[in-house]
Design a protein around this motif. Structure first.
Motif: not given
Length: 362
Positions: A318-347
């Motif tokens: 329950f402690n969070f920090s900002r994602v400041r590494e540019p490449y990691v931020r982009k990578l996580l955003a791309e994976r987040a879109v995929v996970v949201l897509g899977v979540t919405l489809l299954v739901d």
């Protein structure tokens, strides 16, 4: 815990279009969530082997201590005539040939440039030369084997009060080397780390019997620990921090909540169907199914997609920090879109099935 902010930090490489290496993390050239602080937390909480990282950091700090001492001594030699009892002609020549020793990071010797390796070798040679006329006898060193010196201080504790001639005194370097030996390497040490016997014996003999405290005495041990962390710990760290943004305790909690929510959704769905409730009433099933699918997908991918899209990563529960590494931020955003897509489809599939199926009152 070693002082993670005791030496200057090189500027992060914002143009790096890849994941960082362990060398870059240890050299403080990365930003959260793949920075040195996050790696320290990972080694402490997940790997349970933070002693290895602390050893590496303490040896790197010892190297910085030696560089600072030699740099200050070299400056005094260049601006004034050294006293005969402080430096010999050979030592003075070594000091003058060292250059400004401007490299601040203390990485594995295998990654150092040729110039840095030469300077570090000359620095170690100078420290051995200077120690040659003043180190303790083998007998006196053996008398202290296994018993830390009572006045040992870590590099971050050093002040001008105990180093009148320089910011760092010669005895501080000796104390730093002995502290590393007594803390991490001797059998039964407070935070003993596992190294090959040949390396442990070599370092112990060099410090206790030959009175060495130059940085080269730890080179083999430091490089061995670096390779062990790079092989055994760093890949898992990148998977957790660069491909996900949740830690194991949170993942287990989400798994439990997801299963409970799905169970509640299925139970309510069958009750409403067999009570022949209207489809409008059954629309409430969207709530437990959405929560359940979201938490289970977060567990499966080790990623909370909403947190990833807003740019946050969890480092302790329950402690969070900002994602400041540019490449990691982009990578996580791309994976987040995929996970949201899977979540919405299954739901959507589950909700449509249980909302539109005809009811039948039993």
């Amino acid at each position: 815990m070693a002082d993670l902010s005791s030496s200057p930090s090189p500027l992060p490489d914002y143009n790096r279009n890849r994941l960082p290496t362990l060398f870059e993390v240890l050299s403080r050239r990365t930003k959260s969530p793949v920075d040195l602080f996050s790696f320290y937390i990972y080694m402490r909480d997940q790997q349970r082997s933070v002693d290895y990282l602390d050893f590496w950091l303490d040896v790197a700090q010892h190297m910085s201590l030696c560089r600072h001492y030699v740099r200050e001594l070299r400056r005094s030699v260049l601006v004034s005539t050294p006293e005969p009892d402080k430096t010999s002609k050979r030592s003075s020549a070594i000091l003058e040939s060292l250059g400004d020793m401007s490299h601040n990071h203390a990485g594995p010797s295998m990654f150092a440039t040729e110039k840095e390796r030469d300077q570090d070798a000359q620095m170690s040679a100078f420290l051995r030369e200077e120690r040659g006329g003043a180190h303790d006898s083998p007998q006196s060193s053996n008398d202290r084997r296994g018993r830390p010196s009572p006045n040992i201080s870590t590099p971050r504790d050093l002040t001008d009060s105990n180093s009148p001639a320089h910011t760092v005194a010669r005895q501080d370097i000796r104390a730093s080397a002995e502290k590393i030996l007594y803390t991490f390497l001797l059998p039964g040490a407070e935070r003993e780390i596992t190294l090959p016997d040949s390396i442990t014996s070599e370092v112990t003999t060099a410090i206790e019997e030959y009175g060495r405290d130059d940085p080269e005495v730890f080179d083999r041990a430091k490089d061995y620990v670096f390779q062990a962390m790079e092989r055994d710990a760093f890949p898992g760290f990148l998977r957790m921090k660069a491909l996900g943004n949740l830690i194991p305790p949170t993942l287990i909690m989400r798994l439990i909540l997801g299963l409970v929510s799905m169970f509640g959704g299925f139970w309510a769905a069958f009750v409403l169907i067999f009570l022949n409730e209207s489809r409008t009433t059954r629309l409430w099933l969207i709530l437990p199914f959405t929560i359940g699918v979201y938490f289970l997908c977060s567990y499966q991918y080790s990623l909370d997609p909403i947190l990833a899209l807003v740019g946050y990563s969890e480092f302790t529960p329950f402690n969070f920090s900002r994602v400041r590494e540019p490449y990691v931020r982009k990578l996580l955003a791309e994976r987040a879109v995929v996970v949201l897509g899977v979540t919405l489809l299954v739901d959507a599939a589950i909700c449509v099935l249980f909302i539109l199926v005809p009811g039948k009152r039993l």
